[in-house]
Write a protein that holds these residues in place. Structure first.
Motif, short mmCIF file in Angstrom:
data_model
loop_
_atom_site.label_atom_id
_atom_site.label_comp_id
_atom_site.label_asym_id
_atom_site.label_seq_id
_atom_site.Cartn_x
_atom_site.Cartn_y
_atom_site.Cartn_z
N TYR A 1 0.85 -1.20 0.00
CA TYR A 1 0.00 0.00 0.00
C TYR A 1 0.88 1.25 0.00
O TYR A 1 2.06 1.19 0.34
CB TYR A 1 -0.89 0.03 1.25
N ARG A 2 0.26 2.40 -0.33
CA ARG A 2 1.00 3.66 -0.26
C ARG A 2 1.23 4.08 1.18
O ARG A 2 2.30 4.54 1.55
CB ARG A 2 0.21 4.77 -0.98
N ASN A 3 0.19 3.94 2.01
CA ASN A 3 0.25 4.43 3.39
C ASN A 3 -0.70 3.60 4.26
O ASN A 3 -1.10 2.51 3.87
CB ASN A 3 -0.12 5.92 3.43
N GLN A 4 -1.07 4.14 5.42
CA GLN A 4 -1.90 3.37 6.37
C GLN A 4 -3.36 3.29 5.97
O GLN A 4 -4.16 2.67 6.67
CB GLN A 4 -1.79 4.01 7.76
N ASP A 5 -3.75 3.85 4.83
CA ASP A 5 -5.12 3.75 4.34
C ASP A 5 -5.29 2.38 3.65
O ASP A 5 -5.32 2.27 2.44
CB ASP A 5 -5.42 4.90 3.38
N LEU A 6 -5.38 1.33 4.47
CA LEU A 6 -5.42 -0.04 3.96
C LEU A 6 -6.84 -0.43 3.51
O LEU A 6 -7.81 0.18 3.93
CB LEU A 6 -4.97 -1.02 5.05
#
Length: 256
Positions: free
Chosen positions: A137-142
């Motif tokens: 993923y790009r970040n913690q927005d899973l």
């Protein structure tokens, strides 16, 4: 091919599951013939956007298909407004799927990057929950992490290091000492190129699903070709049509 058919289906449910990412269940009998790694074409109602949008199949049940997609333009933005009970025009089932039999009884590692993560869910289910999924993923927005945890051993990588391993799916494989007998992958082209190189170095077969903009989805327009090592009998050059010959290829057959 008889299994490709255009039909008006019904939206069973839809929800936003991450920034710009939507999760839709569609009631359709196409589920009976759908396999992990295949896709459907979804037609916008807006007639100024004539062509169907190719969206990979995330999950299948007895009554329909699940698609998880990112808003990338007018067509997918329109789909994101659909609600339960709305009609949706689809074409399917398209493309070849992942060769599940190549991963059965082996250490199968499934590598998904970004919007290449959704097809890994049905593949993990088809492999009986025995596979390891590495999701990037790009970040913690899973998204889909709960479903993947229920159906596989899940390892997460994020570009910014906010969750799991900092880096990409291959970084996570190396950091976690994950060995594979076979790799299945879907994601952006730079990721797939790196996986092809890694698999060749390790002498592991890798099956990759190419993400590509497609026009017709049935092999007529040659709008979605990729370079191959062998000559295509259709175009007589070193090309393959991602929509019909793929989207899943053995990485070693491709010139990425």
């Amino acid at each position: 091919m008889e299994q490709k058919k255009k039909q008006v289906a019904i939206v069973r449910s839809q929800e936003k599951i991450a920034e710009g990412i939507f999760d839709m269940w569609i009631q359709t009998d196409l589920a009976k013939t759908a396999h992990a790694g295949q896709f459907i074409g979804v037609y916008p109602k807006d007639k100024s956007t004539l062509l169907p949008r190719p969206i990979s199949i995330c999950q299948v049940d007895e009554e329909g298909l699940r698609i998880v997609y990112r808003i990338a333009g007018k067509g997918t933005a329109e789909f994101s407004t659909y609600q339960k009970g709305d009609t949706i025009t689809i074409l399917g089932v398209l493309g070849n799927g992942f060769p599940v039999e190549q991963g059965t009884g082996k250490k199968a590692v499934l590598l998904g990057g970004g919007i290449g993560i959704p097809p890994m869910l049905q593949l993990a289910k088809a492999l009986g929950g025995q596979a390891t999924v590495v999701a990037g993923y790009r970040n913690q927005d899973l998204f889909l992490e709960k479903d993947l945890k229920e159906n596989s051993t899940l390892v997460i990588a994020t570009e910014d290091g906010s969750v799991g391993t900092k880096g990409n799916v291959l970084t996570a494989m190396k950091e976690q000492n994950i060995d594979a007998d076979v790799i299945f992958a879907c994601g952006p082209m730079p990721m797939l190129k790196a996986i092809k190189t890694y698999a060749e170095e390790k002498n592991i077969p890798a099956y990759v699903s190419l993400e590509e903009r497609m026009a017709c989805g049935v092999g007529a327009c040659l709008g979605c070709v990729c370079k191959t090592k062998e000559v295509d009998h259709h175009s007589h050059v070193n090309n393959a049509r991602i929509c019909t010959d793929g989207p899943v290829f053995l990485a070693s057959d491709l010139d990425l």
